[in-house]
Each structure stands twice: as structure tokens, then as C-alpha cells.
Design an enzyme around this catalytic site. Structure first.
Site, PDB file in Angstrom:
ATOM      1  N   GLN A  99      31.893  36.505  40.437  1.00 55.82           N
ATOM      2  CA  GLN A  99      31.390  36.200  41.282  1.00 55.82           C
ATOM      3  C   GLN A  99      29.522  36.255  41.755  1.00 55.82           C
ATOM      4  O   GLN A  99      28.999  36.883  41.371  1.00 55.82           O
ATOM      5  CB  GLN A  99      31.710  36.789  42.437  1.00 55.82           C
ATOM      6  CG  GLN A  99      33.595  37.008  43.177  1.00 55.82           C
ATOM      7  CD  GLN A  99      33.498  37.483  43.733  1.00 55.82           C
ATOM      8  OE1 GLN A  99      33.750  38.022  44.889  1.00 55.82           O
ATOM      9  NE2 GLN A  99      35.225  37.863  43.751  1.00 55.82           N
ATOM     10  N   TYR A 137      27.629  42.524  43.241  1.00 58.46           N
ATOM     11  CA  TYR A 137      27.077  42.893  44.547  1.00 58.46           C
ATOM     12  C   TYR A 137      26.343  44.162  44.323  1.00 58.46           C
ATOM     13  O   TYR A 137      26.214  44.627  45.006  1.00 58.46           O
ATOM     14  CB  TYR A 137      27.999  42.547  45.680  1.00 58.46           C
ATOM     15  CG  TYR A 137      28.370  41.617  45.448  1.00 58.46           C
ATOM     16  CD1 TYR A 137      28.069  40.941  45.976  1.00 58.46           C
ATOM     17  CD2 TYR A 137      30.088  41.493  45.129  1.00 58.46           C
ATOM     18  CE1 TYR A 137      29.024  39.285  46.785  1.00 58.46           C
ATOM     19  CE2 TYR A 137      31.019  40.271  45.022  1.00 58.46           C
ATOM     20  CZ  TYR A 137      30.667  39.438  45.710  1.00 58.46           C
ATOM     21  OH  TYR A 137      30.998  38.068  45.826  1.00 58.46           O
ATOM     22  N   ARG A 197      27.321  52.558  48.361  1.00 59.51           N
ATOM     23  CA  ARG A 197      28.294  52.693  47.597  1.00 59.51           C
ATOM     24  C   ARG A 197      27.626  54.515  47.405  1.00 59.51           C
ATOM     25  O   ARG A 197      28.193  55.460  46.848  1.00 59.51           O
ATOM     26  CB  ARG A 197      27.996  51.663  47.038  1.00 59.51           C
ATOM     27  CG  ARG A 197      28.916  50.839  46.384  1.00 59.51           C
ATOM     28  CD  ARG A 197      29.577  49.955  44.842  1.00 59.51           C
ATOM     29  NE  ARG A 197      28.050  49.431  44.322  1.00 59.51           N
ATOM     30  CZ  ARG A 197      27.527  48.380  44.585  1.00 59.51           C
ATOM     31  NH1 ARG A 197      28.620  47.155  45.201  1.00 59.51           N
ATOM     32  NH2 ARG A 197      26.526  47.942  43.841  1.00 59.51           N
ATOM     33  N   TYR A 232      37.982  43.999  49.886  1.00 65.82           N
ATOM     34  CA  TYR A 232      38.151  42.843  49.544  1.00 65.82           C
ATOM     35  C   TYR A 232      36.481  43.798  48.464  1.00 65.82           C
ATOM     36  O   TYR A 232      35.795  44.359  48.293  1.00 65.82           O
ATOM     37  CB  TYR A 232      37.055  43.047  50.363  1.00 65.82           C
ATOM     38  CG  TYR A 232      37.745  42.517  51.333  1.00 65.82           C
ATOM     39  CD1 TYR A 232      37.796  40.181  51.114  1.00 65.82           C
ATOM     40  CD2 TYR A 232      37.427  42.078  52.719  1.00 65.82           C
ATOM     41  CE1 TYR A 232      38.200  39.843  52.103  1.00 65.82           C
ATOM     42  CE2 TYR A 232      37.901  41.505  53.764  1.00 65.82           C
ATOM     43  CZ  TYR A 232      38.853  41.080  53.410  1.00 65.82           C
ATOM     44  OH  TYR A 232      39.356  39.824  54.857  1.00 65.82           O
ATOM     45  N   ASP A 260      42.077  42.828  46.499  1.00 66.60           N
ATOM     46  CA  ASP A 260      41.492  41.799  46.505  1.00 66.60           C
ATOM     47  C   ASP A 260      42.452  41.139  45.976  1.00 66.60           C
ATOM     48  O   ASP A 260      43.063  41.111  45.536  1.00 66.60           O
ATOM     49  CB  ASP A 260      40.164  41.796  45.193  1.00 66.60           C
ATOM     50  CG  ASP A 260      38.842  41.436  45.700  1.00 66.60           C
ATOM     51  OD1 ASP A 260      38.046  42.000  45.670  1.00 66.60           O
ATOM     52  OD2 ASP A 260      39.391  40.447  45.420  1.00 66.60           O
ATOM     53  N   ALA A 303      43.581  40.411  51.764  1.00 63.89           N
ATOM     54  CA  ALA A 303      43.307  41.350  52.476  1.00 63.89           C
ATOM     55  C   ALA A 303      44.229  41.231  53.813  1.00 63.89           C
ATOM     56  O   ALA A 303      44.985  42.781  54.433  1.00 63.89           O
ATOM     57  CB  ALA A 303      41.389  41.028  53.160  1.00 63.89           C
ATOM     58  N   ASP A 349      34.877  45.103  53.057  1.00 65.71           N
ATOM     59  CA  ASP A 349      33.671  43.744  52.962  1.00 65.71           C
ATOM     60  C   ASP A 349      33.589  42.732  52.785  1.00 65.71           C
ATOM     61  O   ASP A 349      33.661  42.257  51.449  1.00 65.71           O
ATOM     62  CB  ASP A 349      32.876  44.966  51.708  1.00 65.71           C
ATOM     63  CG  ASP A 349      31.524  43.785  51.432  1.00 65.71           C
ATOM     64  OD1 ASP A 349      31.025  43.170  51.699  1.00 65.71           O
ATOM     65  OD2 ASP A 349      31.315  44.187  49.954  1.00 65.71           O
ATOM     66  N   CYS A 399      28.024  40.228  55.844  1.00 63.83           N
ATOM     67  CA  CYS A 399      27.146  39.395  54.761  1.00 63.83           C
ATOM     68  C   CYS A 399      26.606  38.321  55.333  1.00 63.83           C
ATOM     69  O   CYS A 399      25.814  37.194  54.814  1.00 63.83           O
ATOM     70  CB  CYS A 399      26.639  39.330  52.993  1.00 63.83           C
ATOM     71  SG  CYS A 399      28.553  38.772  52.774  1.00 63.83           S
TER      72      CYS A 399
END
Length: 385
Positions: free
Chosen positions: A193, A198, A205, A222, A243, A270, A287, A327
């Protein structure tokens, strides 16, 4: 030299945007559009200089400013921009965002650095047109072993530009080893992706790993390649990753196997997956991808988020933590708070805001460009009385 060859007159009143260092001009803000396409000088109604940028009437943003002082958009200019970006990322480790578009004075360009490999995205017509100028400058300043392009994003399609994916310089392995704090992820760049990993969640994290305790139960929704789930497992917690991307879950599985860690995996969407789970979990992480790309999509997406958060809260342990990220620029912090309140009210749960975080320093947020602030995370704790 690539000095300005076009002259663009800005409508009276709209020149304040450029004087306040906002780089974008739209069609209805241009009084006298120039004939042609290319590097342009923007001036106010009285002919006073405002900015130098790239003009293309086919773009959704016809004029994007690159500099607010007179001068060319030549190799030396781009060398200066890249050198400044590199200097500002010193000490951030081998994996970080090197160029963050407009906030780094390079509209339409994103460059992520993974050790000696760069992965880039070109998102605007102007940056595409100037490729033969800025790419040599980037190579000279950073000296990578290889550069890979993932210009297959929605922003590029909106510009009417064809996708470009593949190696553009040097040698790039098919599977890129991405390192973060002792974890290594084997990322297949052609299938990954965006740019592969990310990086904007790095500080979250780290915060999360510091908060997790051995024996706790963690639900990472996710999850992508499991940046949160693997840290939980490393701390001795039980981790379940969810996911719909099978390739990403395969990377997670490989990374866990290498490290001798166990992470349980669920493949699926999800919301239905959450509805089929039983708690409690001490940490639930949500997320989702960019849910709101246009303002008119906001009401429907907030309703969807309320459903997600409601299910997450149903699974959350007493005094557990819910991590809710967005985001999407159009989904503001106030919207996230409203979503959480509505979901909590539905279940009669009392929450406190433990922390609010934003994107890390390698994804700079310019005071003058509101859109450059996009990542918001609410860390909420169940707070019974």
C-alpha cells in the site's frame, strides 16, 4: 534555467493567500490566466511579485507555488530544497519521510526513505513536468542505491496523469526490508500500500509499546503489516490483527515468524469481523484508511465510524484503551471526538481522553497550509465511576 516563462495575474483579494505562504490557486482566483503551460510568475492586480510556481489549466489546482522569492525552478533550487529536507530529518533513523509535499516546499512530491532505497510518489502535473530537473537533484543530494516509484494514487488520477510504478533509478530489491526499532518487515513494493509502510504512525507505535503490559490482550484493526500487533507480542501481550489485505497479512506472518513472535490473524472487513469477536481487549486500535476525500462525504463516514467505535467499545476491557486514528484532512479532531461521544453514549460507557497525538516531525505541519495536518489520534481510556 527554467525561469518563469508565463505571467499569471491573481484576482484582487486572493493575493493574500500567496502572501501568507499558501501555495495553491484555483481557477476562480486567477484574474488573467496565461496562455500555455509551464513555470509561471504570479503577480497581484498591480503587477507586484507574489510567487513562482507551475501553471497548468488541466490540473485541479492550476497554479502551485514552489517559491515565494523571485528565481528559477532549476536543479540548484531543488538541490537546496532536498538538502534542507535531509538536514531536518537527521537522527530519525534509517526509515522516515524525506519529502512531505507542500510542507517541504515541494508541492505534489512525496519521498519516503528506507535505508538506501527511496520510494516516491508524484501527485501533481507540475512536479511531473519538472521530473527531469528535480530527480537528478534528488539523486545528487541523497545518493541512494535505488529509487522506486509508486505514483498510482487517487491524487494522480484526479490530475489526469497515468500511473507510474517501478524502478526509476539504480537497484531496488523486489522485497524491501523495512526496519523500525528492531522490527523488520519484508515489504513487496509492487504489491504494498502507498509507499510500502506507514511511517506516520511511528511515534504512536512507540507510545503504544510503552503502554502495553505482558499478558494483556490487544486487537489491531486495519493492521496492515502489524506495526502495532508485533510490538504488543514483543511485550508479551496476546495480539490479534485484522485486515482485508492478504498480502499485508502475509508480511506480518513472515515478520512474526522471523522474530519468534505469535500474532493471530483474521482476514476480513473491519466491521463484520469486529461484530464476530468476543472481548475483552485491553487495547483496541482503529486506524482506518482515508475515509473522507471530499467534504460532502463527511456525514456518511462519521456514521460508519460510530458503528466501528461502538463495536470496538463493546470489546474494550474495563479501564482499557481505545486508539482511534484518522488520516483524513476533512475529518477533524472535533469530528473524532463527536464520533467517540456518540458511540460511548450508545453503550453507556464513560471515557476520558488519555492523549491526543498528531503526525511525527518528518511529516511536517505548516502553519500556513491547513491540509498539511492530516493525522490525528485519540487515545481514549474507559473511565467507569
Amino acid at each position: 534555467m527554467l525561469g518563469p516563462v508565463l505571467r499569471l495575474v491573481v484576482k484582487a483579494g486572493k493575493e493574500r493567500k500567496l502572501r501568507n505562504f499558501y501555495p495553491n490557486l484555483y481557477r476562480d482566483e486567477i484574474a488573467a490566466p496565461p496562455e500555455g503551460v509551464g513555470v509561471a510568475e504570479a503577480v497581484d492586480a498591480e503587477g507586484h511579485f507574489l510567487a513562482v510556481g507551475y501553471y497548468d489549466p488541466r490540473s485541479r489546482v492550476p497554479f502551485r507555488a514552489f517559491r515565494f522569492d523571485p528565481g528559477p525552478l532549476n536543479r540548484a533550487f531543488f538541490q537546496g530544497r532536498f538538502a534542507r529536507a535531509l538536514r531536518r530529518r537527521q537522527g530519525l533513523g534509517e526509515s522516515h519521510r524525506l519529502v512531505h509535499g507542500e510542507a517541504d516546499g515541494l508541492p505534489g512530491l512525496v519521498v519516503d526513505r528506507f535505508g538506501e532505497v527511496l520510494v516516491l510518489q508524484v501527485r501533481s502535473r507540475g512536479m511531473e513536468a519538472l521530473r527531469e530537473v528535480w530527480l537528478p537533484a534528488l539523486l545528487e543530494v541523497v545518493a541512494p542505491k535505488g529509487v522506486y516509484e509508486r505514483s498510482d494514487v487517487e491524487a494522480r488520477r484526479q490530475e489526469g496523469l497515468p500511473e507510474r510504478v517501478g524502478v526509476v533509478y539504480g537497484e531496488v530489491p523486489e522485497v524491501l526490508e523495512v526496519e523500525e526499532d528492531g522490527l523488520r518487515f519484508p515489504i513487496p513494493l509492487a504489491l504494498a500500500q502507498k509507499t510500502g509502510y506507514y511511517l506516520d504512525q511511528r511515534e504512536n507505535r512507540r507510545l503504544f509499546e510503552a503502554m502495553v503490559r505482558p499478558g494483556e490482550r490487544v486487537l489491531d484493526v486495519y493492521s496492515y503489516v502489524g506495526g502495532f500487533a508485533l510490538r504488543a507480542a514483543r511485550k508479551g501481550a496476546y495480539a490479534l490483527a485484522v485486515d482485508k489485505d492478504l498480502e499485508a497479512l502475509g508480511v506480518l506472518d513472515q515478520a512474526a515468524l522471523r522474530l519468534g513472535l505469535r500474532v493471530d490473524i483474521r482476514h476480513g472487513e473491519a466491521l463484520p469481523t469486529l461484530r464476530g469477536l468476543e472481548g475483552p481487549f485491553h487495547h483496541v486500535l482503529l486506524d482506518p484508511p482515508t475515509l473522507v476525500k471530499r467534504p460532502e462525504e463527511l456525514p456518511a463516514m462519521k456514521r460508519h465510524l460510530v458503528d466501528l467505535v461502538r463495536e470496538a467499545l463493546r470489546l474494550l476491557a474495563e479501564e482499557g484503551f481505545l486508539w482511534l486514528s484518522s488520516c483524513s484532512y476533512h475529518l477533524r479532531l472535533e469530528d473524532l471526538l463527536e464520533v467517540a461521544r456518540r458511540a460511548a453514549a450508545d453503550l453507556g460507557r464513560r471515557l476520558r481522553v488519555h492523549r491526543v497525538t498528531y503526525q511525527p516531525e518528518d511529516h511536517p505541519w505548516s502553519l500556513h497550509i491547513p491540509e498539511s495536518l492530516y493525522l490525528k489520534t485519540l487515545v481514549l481510556q474507559d473511565d467507569p465511576l
